[in-house]
Motif scaffolding. Sequence first.
Motif, mmCIF file in Angstrom:
data_model
loop_
_atom_site.group_PDB
_atom_site.id
_atom_site.type_symbol
_atom_site.label_atom_id
_atom_site.label_comp_id
_atom_site.label_asym_id
_atom_site.label_seq_id
_atom_site.Cartn_x
_atom_site.Cartn_y
_atom_site.Cartn_z
ATOM 1 N N THR A 56 -17.127 22.895 2.699
ATOM 2 C CA THR A 56 -16.622 21.593 2.238
ATOM 3 C C THR A 56 -17.254 21.211 0.904
ATOM 4 O OG1 THR A 56 -16.321 20.911 4.541
ATOM 5 C CG2 THR A 56 -16.327 19.174 2.874
ATOM 6 N N GLN A 60 -15.413 20.613 -2.725
ATOM 7 C CA GLN A 60 -15.651 19.426 -3.554
ATOM 8 C C GLN A 60 -16.041 19.836 -4.969
ATOM 9 O OE1 GLN A 60 -18.596 16.775 -1.955
ATOM 10 N NE2 GLN A 60 -18.490 15.353 -3.680
ATOM 11 N N LEU A 87 -9.131 26.313 4.176
ATOM 12 C CA LEU A 87 -10.029 25.267 4.651
ATOM 13 C C LEU A 87 -9.236 24.098 5.248
ATOM 14 C CD1 LEU A 87 -12.902 24.255 4.953
ATOM 15 C CD2 LEU A 87 -12.812 23.404 2.599
ATOM 16 N N GLY A 91 -10.463 23.508 8.870
ATOM 17 C CA GLY A 91 -11.588 22.584 8.792
ATOM 18 C C GLY A 91 -11.419 21.369 9.681
ATOM 19 N N SER A 94 -12.802 15.750 7.739
ATOM 20 C CA SER A 94 -13.486 15.551 6.465
ATOM 21 C C SER A 94 -13.225 16.717 5.514
ATOM 22 C CB SER A 94 -14.993 15.391 6.701
ATOM 23 O OG SER A 94 -15.685 15.256 5.480
ATOM 24 N N ALA A 95 -13.326 17.939 6.025
ATOM 25 C CA ALA A 95 -13.069 19.126 5.199
ATOM 26 C C ALA A 95 -11.628 19.151 4.733
ATOM 27 C CB ALA A 95 -13.397 20.390 5.993
#
Length: 317
Positions: A56, A60, A87, A91, A94-95
């Motif tokens: 993650t 970002q 992802l 994920g 949040s990911a």
Amino acid sequence: VILDLFPGCSGATKRRLVEILSALALMKEVRRLLLNDGKVEYLVAAISLGNLASRTRAAQAAGLLGASTIGRSLLVEMGAPVALVGLMRNGDSSANLVAANALGIVSSIGPHLPLIHQSGAIPLYAELLKESHPLAKDIVKDVFCILTSIRDSAGVVLENLAAILRGEDDLAISAAVDVLLALAEYKSIIPFLKSSGVITVLVDLLRNGNNHDVIEKVTGAVAQLSYEEYIREGLMEVGAIPVLLDLLNGRLGNLTESAAAEALINFSEDPSCQEYAPMLQRVPELSAFRDHLFHFRNSQGHLIQSMRRRIEQRLNP
């Protein structure tokens, strides 16, 4: 030192290195070093390797690096879109948000734009509307609005929104309506509203829905969409007028009633809706709304003219 260790390493050692790199890459100086030394591939690798928190962070950092033209190009060249979609698929919430935002930054400009559709990310963006995070809708809206410029992508976007609207998640339906209204600002999307089934689903929600908040929002959306002749035609074909007339009884609140009246007034003023005109003219509830809408439109027109005069005065003192 970490970058020098990457060549030749594998297994647990490589995973540990990418986890360290993902944390360091959040610093501007490290991202600049990756760019200048041609090591962006290591950041892309970090999106797919390591633990979820590390991946993650790498996503970002990729989003931050993608803010520059050269960074964006190198990320695409090294396969970042595929890694970010991976992802998004695997994920947590949040990911997913971080990866979706980064993918939008990396792929949503110029020649990279088709990658969002080609990578199969459009359904994943639509699924984000089920997230309660306030940024989810904004991310989806931004990406979907950009995709309206690509014919193939526009149809897929609307088909996925229609699927959300057919679901039972009221919060997701409400978010999908907001995104739809943002898309409708782009004329290129209008022809797809009928073929994608969106118009039919909206009317079905008014006809069969049981959540008052959703019905209120959908009625407002139909009112706004009814200003487009092509959409009025589609609404009429799926039986919207009787459904809107039924909403004039006020049992669902003033906002719903007002929006239904606004849409019906637009139908009554459309020459192509002559078969319904006599019936709509006889509806007593529309008279007051027609006068209110007339004054509102006039006030809006005066406001626009006043703003134009002020702008002209400033430009030509």
